[in-house]
Design an enzyme around this catalytic site. Structure first.
Site, PDB file in Angstrom:
ATOM      1  N   GLU A 171       0.805  -1.223   0.000  1.00 53.19           N
ATOM      2  CA  GLU A 171       0.000   0.000   0.000  1.00 53.19           C
ATOM      3  C   GLU A 171       0.839   1.275   0.000  1.00 53.19           C
ATOM      4  O   GLU A 171       1.666   1.468   0.890  1.00 53.19           O
ATOM      5  CB  GLU A 171      -0.911   0.016   1.231  1.00 53.19           C
ATOM      6  CG  GLU A 171      -1.792   1.253   1.313  1.00 53.19           C
ATOM      7  CD  GLU A 171      -2.666   1.291   2.556  1.00 53.19           C
ATOM      8  OE1 GLU A 171      -3.615   2.080   2.592  1.00 53.19           O
ATOM      9  OE2 GLU A 171      -2.388   0.513   3.501  1.00 53.19           O
ATOM     10  N   GLU A 190     -12.602   3.103   4.883  1.00 53.11           N
ATOM     11  CA  GLU A 190     -11.532   3.404   5.831  1.00 53.11           C
ATOM     12  C   GLU A 190     -11.473   4.913   6.041  1.00 53.11           C
ATOM     13  O   GLU A 190     -10.507   5.576   5.670  1.00 53.11           O
ATOM     14  CB  GLU A 190     -10.189   2.860   5.312  1.00 53.11           C
ATOM     15  CG  GLU A 190      -9.118   2.832   6.394  1.00 53.11           C
ATOM     16  CD  GLU A 190      -7.736   2.499   5.843  1.00 53.11           C
ATOM     17  OE1 GLU A 190      -7.067   1.633   6.426  1.00 53.11           O
ATOM     18  OE2 GLU A 190      -7.328   3.104   4.840  1.00 53.11           O
TER      19      GLU A 190
END
Length: 276
Positions: A156, A255
């Site tokens: 990520e 998120e």
């Protein structure tokens, strides 16, 4: 039409950043009560190798709520203090290797096929090339472990952490390709967090077009503020629709920080997911 209601999109709630008004083990049930059947977590323990009792309690909280755990981070250090992973820290090589067994073990129990390995900040006094070498070896080890039950390891790009070296989709993809080239491990995928990419100045539509074949998971939050979609200026609905049109059929992780009384009002008819 609400673009977030696209029938091709499935949502999973990140219970490490949402439902923080209740204890962590109560959050899967809160997600279920809010109309979701899928959840994801950052590393939910205080150390890389928690006790069996702590692992069992976490697994039970997910099972008892009747939700699918779609994603779990590997141990990432002290995130409130600024850590963003232990993957590339030579001093924590063994800690990460030990954590692989726990993370993958939880994944096997709960059918969680995506685990996110945050790369880690640059460490003062350590050669970045040495850190990268450790990261490649650790990613390969994690990938081999996850492959035993059909899992993938996510890489990520992250914003808000100046010492974190992976800030673009291209940077993460280069790491994924290096692991494949040097270690013959091919089950690493890009975690495309649309918020982090945008905050880092990425041309998000171009990045998604260029790397869509390697995307293993997507997460969203709006910017500025990292709040619910619609609280900022990002075209999250358009970007998700574009991904779905290119064949992305995985989950979209919610998120973001709740800034409104109903943190899911923006979803409307897309509120309920379908477990894969």
């Amino acid at each position: 039409m609400n673009p977030f209601a696209d029938s091709r999109l499935q949502y999973t709630v990140n219970c490490s950043i949402l439902f923080t008004d209740v204890p962590l083990l109560d959050r899967p049930q809160r997600a279920r009560d809010a109309g979701f059947d899928a959840v994801e977590f950052w590393w939910p323990f205080s150390n890389p190798v928690p006790s069996d009792a702590d692992v069992d309690a976490f697994v039970s909280s997910v099972r008892d709520a009747g939700v699918q755990l779609t994603g779990l981070n590997f141990a990432a250090g002290d995130m409130p203090a600024g850590d963003r992973g232990i993957l590339s820290d030579p001093a924590q090589r063994q800690a990460f290797r030990d954590n692989i067994d726990v993370t993958v073990g939880i994944g096997e129990q709960l059918g969680t096929r995506a685990s996110n390995a945050l790369y880690g900040n640059r460490v003062d006094g350590v050669d970045p090339l040495d850190q990268d070498e450790v990261a490649i070896e650790n990613l390969a080890a994690a990938g081999r472990a996850a492959a035993k039950f059909g899992g993938v390891v996510l890489v990520e790009p992250v914003s808000g952490a100046p010492a974190y070296p992976l800030k673009s989709a291209a940077g993460a993809v280069a790491t994924i390709r290096r692991v494949a080239r040097e270690q013959d491990v091919y089950n690493l995928r890009l975690l495309a967090d649309l918020y982090h990419l945008a905050v880092n100045g990425e041309d998000v539509p171009a990045a998604l077009e260029a790397h869509h074949a390697l995307i293993g998971h997507v997460q969203i939050a709006d910017s500025p503020g990292r709040g619910e979609p619609g609280t900022g200026s990002l075209d999250l609905g358009g970007q998700l629709t574009g991904l779905a049109a290119r064949g992305y059929d995985g989950y979209v992780g919610l998120e973001y920080k709740a800034t409104q009384q109903d943190a899911f009002a923006w979803l409307d008819s897309a509120r309920v997911t379908t477990t894969k």
